[in-house]
Design a protein around this motif. Structure first.
Motif, PDB file in Angstrom:
ATOM      1  N   PRO A  89      28.075   2.127  39.288  1.00 22.43           N
ATOM      2  CA  PRO A  89      27.829   3.268  38.405  1.00 22.43           C
ATOM      3  C   PRO A  89      28.082   4.614  39.084  1.00 22.43           C
ATOM      4  O   PRO A  89      28.489   5.571  38.422  1.00 22.43           O
ATOM      5  N   GLY A  90      27.885   4.675  40.405  1.00 15.87           N
ATOM      6  CA  GLY A  90      28.195   5.922  41.113  1.00 15.87           C
ATOM      7  C   GLY A  90      29.693   6.144  41.152  1.00 15.87           C
ATOM      8  O   GLY A  90      30.206   7.181  40.715  1.00 15.87           O
ATOM      9  N   ASP A  93      37.587  -1.317  44.489  1.00 15.92           N
ATOM     10  CA  ASP A  93      36.337  -2.085  44.433  1.00 15.92           C
ATOM     11  C   ASP A  93      36.579  -3.534  44.843  1.00 15.92           C
ATOM     12  O   ASP A  93      37.567  -4.155  44.451  1.00 15.92           O
ATOM     13  N   ALA A  94      35.631  -4.061  45.613  1.00 13.43           N
ATOM     14  CA  ALA A  94      35.809  -5.386  46.207  1.00 13.43           C
ATOM     15  C   ALA A  94      35.164  -6.507  45.394  1.00 13.43           C
ATOM     16  O   ALA A  94      35.409  -7.684  45.673  1.00 13.43           O
ATOM     17  N   GLY A 113      30.045  -2.848  39.891  1.00 13.01           N
ATOM     18  CA  GLY A 113      29.123  -2.916  41.022  1.00 13.01           C
ATOM     19  C   GLY A 113      27.929  -3.819  40.798  1.00 13.01           C
ATOM     20  O   GLY A 113      27.919  -4.701  39.930  1.00 13.01           O
ATOM     21  N   THR A 114      26.906  -3.578  41.596  1.00  9.74           N
ATOM     22  CA  THR A 114      25.661  -4.351  41.503  1.00  9.74           C
ATOM     23  C   THR A 114      25.085  -4.212  40.107  1.00  9.74           C
ATOM     24  O   THR A 114      24.634  -5.193  39.498  1.00  9.74           O
ATOM     25  N   CYS A 158      21.194  -4.187  36.956  1.00  4.47           N
ATOM     26  CA  CYS A 158      20.617  -3.627  35.723  1.00  4.47           C
ATOM     27  C   CYS A 158      20.945  -4.462  34.486  1.00  4.47           C
ATOM     28  O   CYS A 158      20.048  -4.867  33.739  1.00  4.47           O
ATOM     29  N   LYS A 172      18.466  -7.175  32.511  1.00  4.70           N
ATOM     30  CA  LYS A 172      17.928  -6.812  31.192  1.00  4.70           C
ATOM     31  C   LYS A 172      18.302  -7.855  30.141  1.00  4.70           C
ATOM     32  O   LYS A 172      17.549  -8.094  29.190  1.00  4.70           O
ATOM     33  N   GLY A 185      37.997  -1.589  50.741  1.00  2.00           N
ATOM     34  CA  GLY A 185      38.591  -0.336  51.215  1.00  2.00           C
ATOM     35  C   GLY A 185      38.005   0.034  52.561  1.00  2.00           C
ATOM     36  O   GLY A 185      36.784  -0.042  52.753  1.00  2.00           O
ATOM     37  N   THR A 244      29.685   2.752  48.015  1.00  2.00           N
ATOM     38  CA  THR A 244      29.742   1.302  48.276  1.00  2.00           C
ATOM     39  C   THR A 244      28.418   0.583  48.000  1.00  2.00           C
ATOM     40  O   THR A 244      28.333  -0.634  48.191  1.00  2.00           O
ATOM     41  N   GLY A 245      27.386   1.308  47.590  1.00  2.00           N
ATOM     42  CA  GLY A 245      26.175   0.651  47.094  1.00  2.00           C
ATOM     43  C   GLY A 245      25.331  -0.016  48.158  1.00  2.00           C
ATOM     44  O   GLY A 245      25.326   0.381  49.337  1.00  2.00           O
ATOM     45  N   ASP A 287      23.534   4.306  46.055  1.00  2.00           N
ATOM     46  CA  ASP A 287      22.655   3.503  46.911  1.00  2.00           C
ATOM     47  C   ASP A 287      23.006   3.597  48.397  1.00  2.00           C
ATOM     48  O   ASP A 287      22.175   3.261  49.240  1.00  2.00           O
ATOM     49  N   MET A 320      17.174   4.185  44.711  1.00  2.00           N
ATOM     50  CA  MET A 320      18.303   3.289  44.426  1.00  2.00           C
ATOM     51  C   MET A 320      18.300   2.983  42.942  1.00  2.00           C
ATOM     52  O   MET A 320      17.794   1.944  42.501  1.00  2.00           O
ATOM     53  N   LEU A 321      18.849   3.889  42.152  1.00  2.00           N
ATOM     54  CA  LEU A 321      18.879   3.741  40.696  1.00  2.00           C
ATOM     55  C   LEU A 321      20.277   4.054  40.201  1.00  2.00           C
ATOM     56  O   LEU A 321      20.940   4.970  40.711  1.00  2.00           O
ATOM     57  N   ALA A 322      20.712   3.321  39.181  1.00  2.00           N
ATOM     58  CA  ALA A 322      22.059   3.499  38.650  1.00  2.00           C
ATOM     59  C   ALA A 322      22.274   4.926  38.141  1.00  2.00           C
ATOM     60  O   ALA A 322      23.308   5.537  38.403  1.00  2.00           O
ATOM     61  N   HIS A 323      21.274   5.452  37.410  1.00  2.00           N
ATOM     62  CA  HIS A 323      21.480   6.793  36.830  1.00  2.00           C
ATOM     63  C   HIS A 323      21.464   7.878  37.894  1.00  2.00           C
ATOM     64  O   HIS A 323      22.087   8.914  37.735  1.00  2.00           O
TER      65      HIS A 323
HETATM   66  P1  FAD Z   1      26.752  -0.511  43.483  1.00  2.00           P
HETATM   67  O1  FAD Z   1      26.433  -0.674  42.074  1.00  2.00           O
HETATM   68  O2  FAD Z   1      26.126  -1.420  44.480  1.00  2.00           O
HETATM   69  O3  FAD Z   1      28.344  -0.613  43.592  1.00  2.00           O
HETATM   70  C1  FAD Z   1      29.001  -0.568  44.811  1.00  2.00           C
HETATM   71  C2  FAD Z   1      30.325  -1.284  44.666  1.00  2.00           C
HETATM   72  O4  FAD Z   1      31.090  -1.048  45.845  1.00  2.00           O
HETATM   73  C3  FAD Z   1      30.191  -2.803  44.559  1.00  2.00           C
HETATM   74  O5  FAD Z   1      31.044  -3.282  43.538  1.00  2.00           O
HETATM   75  C4  FAD Z   1      30.673  -3.316  45.914  1.00  2.00           C
HETATM   76  O6  FAD Z   1      31.279  -4.588  45.841  1.00  2.00           O
HETATM   77  C5  FAD Z   1      31.703  -2.262  46.251  1.00  2.00           C
HETATM   78  N1  FAD Z   1      32.000  -2.151  47.692  1.00  2.00           N
HETATM   79  C6  FAD Z   1      31.164  -2.184  48.751  1.00  2.00           C
HETATM   80  N2  FAD Z   1      31.853  -1.977  49.905  1.00  2.00           N
HETATM   81  C7  FAD Z   1      33.151  -1.825  49.548  1.00  2.00           C
HETATM   82  C8  FAD Z   1      34.340  -1.565  50.270  1.00  2.00           C
HETATM   83  N3  FAD Z   1      34.350  -1.378  51.596  1.00  2.00           N
HETATM   84  N4  FAD Z   1      35.509  -1.491  49.585  1.00  2.00           N
HETATM   85  C9  FAD Z   1      35.550  -1.636  48.221  1.00  2.00           C
HETATM   86  N5  FAD Z   1      34.438  -1.867  47.489  1.00  2.00           N
HETATM   87  C10 FAD Z   1      33.255  -1.937  48.144  1.00  2.00           C
HETATM   88  N6  FAD Z   1      18.891   0.521  38.553  1.00  2.00           N
HETATM   89  C11 FAD Z   1      18.556   1.152  37.416  1.00  2.00           C
HETATM   90  O7  FAD Z   1      18.709   2.368  37.323  1.00  2.00           O
HETATM   91  N7  FAD Z   1      18.066   0.460  36.338  1.00  2.00           N
HETATM   92  C12 FAD Z   1      17.873  -0.873  36.381  1.00  2.00           C
HETATM   93  O8  FAD Z   1      17.429  -1.467  35.396  1.00  2.00           O
HETATM   94  C13 FAD Z   1      18.208  -1.566  37.573  1.00  2.00           C
HETATM   95  N8  FAD Z   1      18.045  -2.900  37.650  1.00  2.00           N
HETATM   96  C14 FAD Z   1      18.404  -3.543  38.798  1.00  2.00           C
HETATM   97  C15 FAD Z   1      18.179  -4.905  38.875  1.00  2.00           C
HETATM   98  C16 FAD Z   1      18.518  -5.598  40.020  1.00  2.00           C
HETATM   99  C17 FAD Z   1      18.303  -7.083  40.093  1.00  2.00           C
HETATM  100  C18 FAD Z   1      19.112  -4.898  41.116  1.00  2.00           C
HETATM  101  C19 FAD Z   1      19.535  -5.615  42.356  1.00  2.00           C
HETATM  102  C20 FAD Z   1      19.316  -3.532  41.056  1.00  2.00           C
HETATM  103  C21 FAD Z   1      18.951  -2.847  39.893  1.00  2.00           C
HETATM  104  N9  FAD Z   1      19.106  -1.459  39.792  1.00  2.00           N
HETATM  105  C22 FAD Z   1      18.739  -0.812  38.653  1.00  2.00           C
HETATM  106  C23 FAD Z   1      19.678  -0.667  40.887  1.00  2.00           C
HETATM  107  C24 FAD Z   1      21.158  -0.359  40.613  1.00  2.00           C
HETATM  108  O9  FAD Z   1      21.853  -1.579  40.431  1.00  2.00           O
HETATM  109  C25 FAD Z   1      21.763   0.413  41.766  1.00  2.00           C
HETATM  110  O10 FAD Z   1      20.969   1.551  42.046  1.00  2.00           O
HETATM  111  C26 FAD Z   1      23.160   0.872  41.414  1.00  2.00           C
HETATM  112  O11 FAD Z   1      23.991  -0.238  41.135  1.00  2.00           O
HETATM  113  C27 FAD Z   1      23.770   1.670  42.564  1.00  2.00           C
HETATM  114  O12 FAD Z   1      25.047   2.079  42.190  1.00  2.00           O
HETATM  115  P2  FAD Z   1      26.171   2.369  43.283  1.00  2.00           P
HETATM  116  O13 FAD Z   1      27.374   2.789  42.523  1.00  2.00           O
HETATM  117  O14 FAD Z   1      25.639   3.258  44.326  1.00  2.00           O
HETATM  118  O15 FAD Z   1      26.434   0.970  44.009  1.00  2.00           O
END
Ligand code: FAD
Ligand code: NAI
Length: 475
Positions: free
Chosen positions: A14-15, A34-35, A47-48, A54, A58, A122, A153-154, A322, A328-331
C-alpha cells in the motif's frame, strides 16, 4: 539496456503502489518493482496488506463471523439453522479469490496510470551522475536507473528464537491465513492485533484458542477503559489469554507443538497445541536491498533511518511504510507514499501522525484515534471525558450488538477533541467521524451540535460528545 525513470519505487504494498500512482499523476515517469510471488510464481502486487495481511484477514474474519452468527445468534431473530457446517477450503478459496481480484486491480491501476511494473527483487547497484542504478532479479534480469528512489519494502513476521516458521505447525500470518482445517487446539504467542484477529477467526470456527502474552497488561497501547471492556468480551467468548508469561522452548513434531512457558506467578507450564501462530511483531524488510552498495543508513531497529519527511541519508532516496519508524499500518504507509510523491514534485506533502486511526477487527471491533486517557494523565494535560454505551443506542439494540461504548476525551479549557476510543459494532467505520473532527481541530461541542441520522450507531458518537459536557439525552 538500462531503462531510465524519474522515480523507482521498490515494493508494491500500500505504501509503494500508492506512491507510484500519485507520482505518475504528478507527471513523473515511474517504475515500481515488487518481489511478491503468487502460488503459481507470478506477480502479486499489493504487498503484505493484499496478500497476507489486511485484506485476507478481513475476509476470514467476515466468514467466521457469519458462521458464529448463524450458529449462536440467528435463533434470537427466530431463524433456525439446521445442519450448519463450515467448509474451510471454501472459506480459504473465497479469501484467495478476493486477494487475486485485488492483485489484478492494482495491476490495472498501474496500467491506467502508466506505471511500469517489474516483477522481481530490487537492489541498489550504485549511484552516479544519472541517479541510482537498481537491479531487478526476476524471471528476467534488468537494470533500471532512477533520479529518485522510494523504498517501500515493508515488513515480515518476527519468529521466536529457536522456532523458525515452517508454515505447517509454527505459523506466521501467512500460514495463519491458509490453514486447511480448523485445529482443535490452537496456540498464539502475542496478544497484539494479529493474535486477537487470528485467534478470533479460528475460535469462531471451533478451535480451542490459548494466547500467551509476555506483557502483564492487556492491549497496553489501547485506552485502559476500552482494553478492560475488550478483555471482558474476549473472556466471555472463550478466548483464553494468559498475560505476563515468559515463553521458553518451543518443540514442533508430528503431534503438534509444545510450548514451555512460565506463568506470571512463576509456575512452569507446557502448552500442547496442534498449531502455533507466532504474532510477536514484525521486522522491517531490508535484507534484499543491498543497502551497503550505496551507504543507505539503517536505524538501531534495522529499519531504514528517515527524518519526519521520509528522507533517508541519501539525496533523492526516500523510505515509507513498515520499513521505517511509526505504526505498521497500511493507511500510514499510503499517507507517507502520497506525501513523498508530492514532496518530490516540490509540493508540501503532509502526514499528521496524531490523526492516524487504529482498528482491531475483532467482535466487538476496537478503534481509536488520538491520545488515550493514560497518555493524557501522564502528560499532565487537563481533560474532560464523556462516554456513551451502545446499550442505550437504538440501532445497536435493533442489531442485537450492544456491547461497548464510545469515549471522548477533550481539552478541559478549549474543549478540543484529543482522543476518541470506540469498542462496539462498526467501530472501524464510526472512527472516521472522529478522525475528520480531529483533523479539523473540532471541539466535542461541534460534534454534539451536528445532526446525526436516527437510528444510527453514529448517534452514540454524538451522545459521547454530549457526555463530555454531562448532558447526554438518551442515557
Ligand atoms: P508491504 O505491504 O509489506 O509491501 C512491501 C512489498 O515489498 C511486498 O510485496 C514485498 O514482497 C516487497 N519487497 C520487499 N523487498 C523487496 C525488494 N528488495 N524488491 C522488490 N520488492 C520487495 N494494516 C492495516 O492498516 N489494517 C489492517 O487491517 C491490517 N491487517 C493486517 C493483518 C495482518 C495479518 C498483517 C500481517 C498485517 C496487517 N496490517 C494491517 C499491516 C499492513 O499489512 C502493513 O502495515 C502494510 O502492508 C505496510 O505496507 P508497506 O507498503 O509498507 O509494505
Ligand atoms: P503487535 O505489536 O500488535 O503485538 C505483538 C504482541 O506480542 C505484543 O503484545 C507483545 O507484547 C507480544 N510479544 C512480543 N514478544 C513476545 C514473546 N516473546 N512472548 C509473548 N508475547 C510477546 O504485533 P502483531 O500482532 O504481530 O502485528 C504486527 C503489526 O501488524 C501490528 O502492530 C499492526 O501494526 C499490524 N496489524 C494491523 C492490523 C490492523 O490494523 N487491524 C491487523 C494485524 C496486524
Amino acid at each position: 539496456m538500462t531503462q531510465s525513470f524519474d522515480l523507482i519505487v521498490i515494493g508494491a504494498g500500500p505504501g509503494g503502489y500508492i506512491a507510484a500512482i500519485r507520482a505518475a499523476q504528478l507527471g513523473f515517469n515511474v517504475a515500481c518493482i515488487d518481489a511478491w510471488r503468487n502460488a503459481a510464481g507470478g506477480p502479486a502486487p499489493g504487498g503484505t496488506c493484499t496478500n497476507a495481511g489486511c485484506i485476507p484477514s478481513k475476509a476470514l474474519l467476515q466468514s467466521s463471523e457469519h458462521y458464529e452468527q448463524a450458529g449462536k445468534h440467528f435463533a434470537e431473530h427466530g431463524i433456525t439453522v439446521g445442519g450448519l457446517k463450515m467448509d474451510v477450503p471454501a472459506m480459504v478459496g473465497r479469501k484467495d479469490a478476493i486477494v487475486k481480484q485485488t492483485n489484478e486491480g492494482i495491476a490495472f491501476l498501474f496500467k491506467k496510470n502508466k506505471v511500469a511494473f517489474f516483477h522481481g527483487v530490487g537492489s541498489f547497484v550504485k549511484a552516479d551522475a544519472s541517479g541510482y542504478q537498481i537491479a531487478v532479479a526476476g524471471a528476467a534480469h534488468e537494470t533500471l536507473t532512477g533520479k529518485h528512489v522510494i523504498v517501500a519494502t515493508g515488513s515480515s513476521a518476527r519468529a521466536l528464537p529457536g522456532a523458525p516458521f515452517d508454515e505447517e505447525n509454527i505459523l506466521s500470518n501467512d500460514g495463519a491465513l491458509r490453514m486447511a482445517a480448523v485445529p482443535s487446539r490452537l496456540g498464539l504467542i502475542g496478544s497484539g492485533v494479529i493474535g486477537l484477529e487470528m485467534g478470533s477467526v479460528w475460535r469462531r470456527l471451533g478451535a480451542q484458542v490459548t494466547v500467551l502474552e509476555a506483557l502483564p497488561t492487556f492491549l497496553g497501547a489501547v485506552d485502559e477503559q476500552i482494553a478492560k471492556e475488550a478483555k471482558k468480551a474476549f473472556d466471555k467468548q472463550g478466548l483464553k489469554i494468559e498475560l505476563g508469561v515468559q515463553v521458553g522452548t518451543v518443540k514442533s513434531g508430528k503431534k503438534g507443538v509444545s510450548v514451555a512457558y512460565t506463568t506470571a506467578k512463576g509456575e512452569a507450564r507446557t502448552l500442547e497445541v496442534d498449531k502455533l501462530i507466532v504474532s510477536i511483531g514484525r521486522a522491517p524488510n531490508t535484507a534484499g536491498l543491498n543497502a551497503e552498495a550505496v551507504g543507505l543508513k539503517l536505524d538501531e531497529r534495522g529499519a531504514i533511518a528517515v527524518d519526519d519527511q521520509c528522507r533517508t541519508n541519501l539525496p533523492g532516496v526516500w523510505a515509507i511504510g513498515d520499513v521505517v519508524r511509526g505504526p505498521m499500518l497500511a493507511h500510514k504507509a499510503e499517507e507517507e507514499g502520497v506525501a513523498v510523491a508530492e514532496r518530490i514534485a516540490g509540493q508540501h506533502g503532509h502526514v499528521d501522525f496524531n490523526t492516524i486511526p487504529w482498528v482491531i477487527y475483532t467482535a466487538p471491533e476496537i478503534a481509536w484515534v488520538g491520545q488515550t486517557e493514560q497518555q493524557l494523565k501522564a502528560s499532565g494535560r487537563a481533560y474532560k471525558a464523556g462516554t456513551f454505551p451502545f446499550m442505550a443506542n437504538g440501532r445497536a439494540r435493533a442489531l442485537g450488538d450492544m456491547a461497548g461504548m464510545v469515549k471522548f476525551l477533550a481539552d478541559a479549557q478549549t474543549d478540543e477533541i484529543l482522543g476518541v476510543h470506540i469498542i462496539g459494532p462498526m467501530a472501524s467505520e464510526l472512527i472516521a467521524e472522529a478522525v475528520v473532527a480531529m483533523a479539523f481541530k473540532a471541539s466535542s461541542e461541534d460534534i454534539a451540535r451536528i445532526c446525526h441520522a436516527h437510528p444510527s450507531l453514529s448517534e452514540a458518537t454524538k451522545e459521547a460528545a454530549l457526555a463530555v459536557d454531562k448532558r447526554t439525552l438518551n442515557f
